[in-house]
Design an enzyme around this catalytic site. Structure first.
Site, PDB file in Angstrom:
ATOM      1  N   ASP A 190       0.829  -1.199   0.000  1.00 42.00           N
ATOM      2  CA  ASP A 190       0.000   0.000   0.000  1.00 42.00           C
ATOM      3  C   ASP A 190       0.871   1.260   0.000  1.00 42.00           C
ATOM      4  O   ASP A 190       2.111   1.175   0.023  1.00 42.00           O
ATOM      5  CB  ASP A 190      -0.906  -0.022   1.233  1.00 42.00           C
ATOM      6  CG  ASP A 190      -2.378   0.137   0.883  1.00 42.00           C
ATOM      7  OD1 ASP A 190      -2.668   0.845  -0.097  1.00 42.00           O
ATOM      8  OD2 ASP A 190      -3.225  -0.441   1.593  1.00 42.00           O
ATOM      9  N   TRP A 232      -3.420   3.062  -5.963  1.00 41.74           N
ATOM     10  CA  TRP A 232      -4.810   3.518  -6.145  1.00 41.74           C
ATOM     11  C   TRP A 232      -5.108   4.162  -7.488  1.00 41.74           C
ATOM     12  O   TRP A 232      -6.246   4.094  -7.935  1.00 41.74           O
ATOM     13  CB  TRP A 232      -5.265   4.447  -5.017  1.00 41.74           C
ATOM     14  CG  TRP A 232      -4.825   3.979  -3.678  1.00 41.74           C
ATOM     15  CD1 TRP A 232      -5.129   2.789  -3.081  1.00 41.74           C
ATOM     16  CD2 TRP A 232      -3.966   4.662  -2.790  1.00 41.74           C
ATOM     17  NE1 TRP A 232      -4.508   2.698  -1.855  1.00 41.74           N
ATOM     18  CE2 TRP A 232      -3.797   3.851  -1.646  1.00 41.74           C
ATOM     19  CE3 TRP A 232      -3.331   5.905  -2.821  1.00 41.74           C
ATOM     20  CZ2 TRP A 232      -3.012   4.223  -0.562  1.00 41.74           C
ATOM     21  CZ3 TRP A 232      -2.565   6.276  -1.752  1.00 41.74           C
ATOM     22  CH2 TRP A 232      -2.410   5.444  -0.644  1.00 41.74           C
ATOM     23  N   ASP A 251     -10.263   2.467  -3.405  1.00 39.56           N
ATOM     24  CA  ASP A 251     -10.802   1.208  -2.897  1.00 39.56           C
ATOM     25  C   ASP A 251     -12.231   0.966  -3.375  1.00 39.56           C
ATOM     26  O   ASP A 251     -13.055   1.878  -3.453  1.00 39.56           O
ATOM     27  CB  ASP A 251     -10.800   1.201  -1.368  1.00 39.56           C
ATOM     28  CG  ASP A 251      -9.406   1.023  -0.783  1.00 39.56           C
ATOM     29  OD1 ASP A 251      -8.448   0.909  -1.562  1.00 39.56           O
ATOM     30  OD2 ASP A 251      -9.288   1.002   0.449  1.00 39.56           O
TER      31      ASP A 251
END
Length: 624
Positions: A190, A232, A251
Site C-alpha cells: 500500500d 490507487w 478502494d
C-alpha cells in the site's frame, strides 16, 4: 441489425442473472499447466484452449481470497484458516482460486532491533503456522505491507501498533522475513505511509522510487513472489517493469456506483496489460449485497479485462448463487487466458460499450466480447462482425449462461441488456479480418500516469471527446520524445504498401513525426482549424506481414491531439499466380487493379471490366 436475443429472462434465478458506462478519469507460482488441468477437470476445456494454456510463458492474473473487504483489520488465525478450508471444500481451489491473502491488521510494532512483530492476540502462534496450514492445502499465501513507515489501518482504523509496520527503512529485512522465513508467495504494498494526508508523519514519498526499491529487495530474496503495487491510480508505465499487477483506482465497496466507477476508469487501459502484468481493479465484492445482475457484471468485466480475481466475502457463508457464479470456469478461462490481454472498447453508444479481446490465439478466429450496459435502463446493444474483425459463419456462445446462442443476423449480433447488466460472449468465426481502425484510446502512451497533474508533468492522457470517432482522444502529447503515442500491434496479414490515415485535432500549427517499426516515415504539419474539429492526414508506408509498431511524437513541442488511425492496403508485396475463377476470392476481400487502384471487393467483380485483378495476394482473371 436485428434484435436477436433477450436477457430479460435472466433477471432472476440461481445467480446467473443477466448482467456498463463511465468516463475515463484525467508470481503467481502455480504453473499454468496445473491450472489448465484443473480447469479441464471442472469444465472440459477444448483441446485448443488446453494447448494454448500450457504454452503460456508468463503467469495469469492472481485468483483467490483476500481478507480486507469483509474483515478490514479485524483478522485472526481462525478466520484465515477458515477461509483456506472453505476455498478448498467449496470447490474454488479446483477452479483456480489458489491464494489466501492476509491484508492489513496482523502487525504489532517493531522490537529494539527493528524486526516487525505480529499481533499476539490475533495471531498468538505467529504467522508461520498459518502459512504452513495454507500451503498444506495446496494453496499459496499472501501478505500485506506499506511503502512508508505506517500502514493504512494505522491511520483509518485506529491500529496504533502499526505506525512503524511499513517497509520504509526495512525493505530488505522485511522481505527476508516475509519470503525467506515465513515463505509467503504474494505481497500487496500500500501507499498510505507515503501519501502525506494519509499518515501521521505527513510523509510525501516518491512512489516510483519506493516501489522500485521494494521490488529490488524482493528480488534479493531469491524467491519468486507475486508483487502487487497498491497506489490507487495508475502509477506510471514504469510499474510494468517491477510488478505483476497494480491498482488503478481507489478502494472498491459493495455498491453499484463503485463497480461502475472502477470499470469506467479501466475501459481505456488495455495498452498497459500484457505479458503477465495486469491492471488490478481491486478485490471482488460478490456475495456482499450486490444484485444478481450486478454480480454478473462485476465478475464478468473483471474477467474479460484480466484483473486479478480475489474474493472478498466470507467464504464460510457465501451465498450459493454467488458460489455458482465464481465457479463458472468458462468465465475464469477468459481471465486466465494464455494471451493475458485486457479487452478494449470497439463501440460506445448511448452510454453502453462493446469490448473485445483475442483469446487462445493472437489474431485468431475466436474472440471474447462484452456487451456492457452501465445505465439505469435496459438497452439494446449491437456490433457488426466486421467491427470485431471476424467474417464468414460466426458461432456465438453465452459464457455467463454457458449456452450456445442462435443468431439470425449474418452481419452482426445485438441483444437487449438490462440496467447494470453485461453479456459476456465468445465469437468463433471462419475467418479473421485485419483491423483497419486504431483508436487513440487503445494506444500505448509511453509517459502515461495518473498520480501527478498531467499538464505539470507533461504526460499524455485519454480524454472524452464527442467529436472523435470513438468518443475519446489522446492529448497532451509531445514536448519530449518519451511523451509519445504508440500502436504496438498494427497487424496486417500481407506485407506491402499501406495508406495510414491519421485523424487529429489541433487549433494551431503543430508538427507530428511518425515512425514505423523504428524508422522515420515523415513529419506532418497539422492544423485542423479548431480544438473540437478533426482533420485527416494520409501517408504511404511499408508494413511487414504480422505485427508493426506505429509511433507518433514530437520531441520538442506539443503535438496535435489524436483521434484515430485507419490502415488500408495499397499494394501487396507478394502476388501469386493467376486463378481463372473470380469466385476464388472471398466476397469481402478487397480487390485491386494491377496498378494498385482499389476496385471494391470480390463481390463487385461481376460488374468490373474483364481483366486481371489482385485480391488477397492472388491474381484473378475475370472474363465473361
Amino acid at each position: 441489425m436485428k434484435f436477436t436475443h433477450s436477457l430479460a429472462s435472466l433477471a432472476a434465478g440461481n445467480g446467473q442473472n443477466a448482467a456498463v458506462t463511465s468516463t475515463k478519469k484525467h508470481s503467481r507460482t502455480m504453473k499454468f499447466t496445473l491450472l489448465s488441468t484443473l480447469l479441464a477437470a471442472c469444465t472440459g476445456l477444448t483441446a485448443a484452449a488446453q494447448t494454448a494454456a500450457t504454452a503460456r510463458t508468463f503467469d495469469p492474473p492472481v485468483m483467490g481470497w483476500s481478507s480486507w473487504n469483509t474483515f478490514y483489520a479485524n483478522i485472526n488465525e481462525t478466520i484465515v484458516k477458515g477461509q483456506a478450508d472453505a476455498i478448498v471444500s467449496k470447490g474454488l481451489l479446483a477452479c483456480g482460486y489458489n491464494y489466501i491473502n492476509i491484508d492489513d491488521g496482523f502487525q504489532w510494532d517493531r522490537d529494539e532491533s527493528g524486526r516487525l512483530q505480529v499481533n499476539p492476540t490475533r495471531f498468538p502462534n505467529g504467522l508461520k503456522p498459518v502459512v504452513d496450514y495454507i500451503h498444506a492445502k495446496g494453496l499459496k499465501a499472501g501478505i500485506y505491507s506499506d511503502a512508508g513507515h505506517s500502514t493504512c489501518a494505522s491511520y483509518y482504523n485506529g491500529e496504533t501498533h502499526e505506525l512503524q509496520a511499513g517497509m520504509l527503512d526495512h525493505d530488505d529485512e522485511d522481505s527476508r522475513m516475509y519470503f525467506n522465513e515465513l515463505e509467503f508467495d504474494f505481497i500487496k504494498v500500500d501507499f498510505c505511509g507515503g501519501t502525506a494526508h494519509q499518515n501521521q508523519e505527513r510523509l510525501d514519498l516518491n512512489a516510483e522510487e519506493r516501489y522500485k526499491a521494494i521490488a529490488a529487495a524482493i528480488r534479493r530474496t531469491g524467491r519468486k513472489v507475486n508483487f502487487n503495487v497498491c497506489r490507487w491510480d495508475f502509477p506510471g508505465t514504469w510499474v510494468r517493469d517491477i510488478a505483476d499487477s497494480w491498482r488503478t483506482t481507489q478502494d472498491i465497496n459493495a455498491s453499484w456506483g463503485s463497480i461502475k466507477n472502477i470499470i469506467g476508469q479501466n475501459l481505456y487501459l488495455s495498452a498497459y496489460c500484457g505479458g503477465g502484468h495486469y491492471n488490478d481493479m481491486d478485490m471482488l465484492e460478490v456475495g456482499r449485497g450486490l444484485s444478481a445482475i450486478e454480480e454478473r457484471t462485476h465478475l464478468g468485466m473483471w474477467s474479460i479485462m484480466s484483473s486479478p480475481l480475489l474474493i472478498g466475502c466470507d467464504l464460510r457463508n457465501i451465498p450459493s448463487a454467488t458460489l455458482n457464479l465464481l465457479r463458472n470456469t468458462e468465465l475464469i478461462a477468459l481471465n486466465q487466458d494464455p494471451l493475458g490481454l485486457q479487452a478494449y472498447v470497439v463501440r460506445s453508444e448511448g452510454g453502453c460499450y462493446v469490448l473485445v479481446k483475442d483469446i487462445e490465439t493472437l489474431h485468431g478466429t475466436k474472440r471474447a466480447v462484452a456487451f456492457y450496459n452501465p445505465t439505469d435502463a435496459a438497452q439494446t446493444i449491437g456490433v457488426t462482425f466486421e467491427e470485431v474483425e471476424l467474417a464468414g459463419n460466426v458461432a456465438i456462445r453465452n459464457i455467463l449462461d454457458r449456452t450456445d446462442v442462435s443468431n439470425s443476423d449474418p452481419d452482426g449480433y445485438s441483444a437487449s441488456v438490462p440496467a447494470h447488466g453485461t453479456l459476456i460472449m465468445t465469437f468463433t468465426a471462419d475467418r479473421r479480418l485485419d483491423r483497419t481502425r486504431y483508436e487513440a484510446e487503445t494506444a500505448y502512451l509511453s509517459s502515461y500516469q495518473e498520480i501527478m497533474n498531467n499538464q505539470t508533468a507533461q504526460t499524455g492522457i485519454y480524454d472524452a471527446a464527442s467529436y472523435c470517432s470513438g468518443g475519446m482522444k489522446a492529448g497532451w502529447l509531445g514536448m519530449r520524445a518519451a511523451n509519445d503515442l504508440q500502436w504496438q500491434d498494427v497487424y496486417v496479414s500481407e506485407a506491402g504498401d499501406y495508406r495510414l490515415d491519421i485523424t487529429y485535432i489541433s487549433g494551431e500549427n503543430r508538427n507530428l513525426s511518425i515512425d514505423v517499426n523504428g524508422a522515420k516515415a515523415t513529419t506532418l504539419s497539422c492544423n485542423s482549424g479548431g480544438w473540437s474539429t478533426t482533420k485527416t492526414a494520409s501517408i504511404r508506408v511499408h508494413l511487414n506481414a504480422g505485427s508493426n509498431v506505429v509511433r507518433l511524437y514530437n520531441a520538442s513541442a506539443w503535438m496535435p491531439d489524436i483521434d484515430c488511425m485507419t490502415v488500408k492496403l495499397l499494394q501487396a508485396d507478394a502476388i501469386h499466380g493467376v486463378v481463372a475463377d473470380a469466385s476464388a476470392a472471398a466476397a469481402d476481400s478487397p480487390v485491386y487493379s494491377l496498378q494498385g487502384q482499389h476496385m471494391g471487393t470480390a463481390a463487385d467483380l461481376p460488374a468490373l471490366p474483364n481483366g486481371i485483378y489482385v485480391s488477397s495476394t492472388q491474381k484473378i482473371l475475370k472474363h465473361e
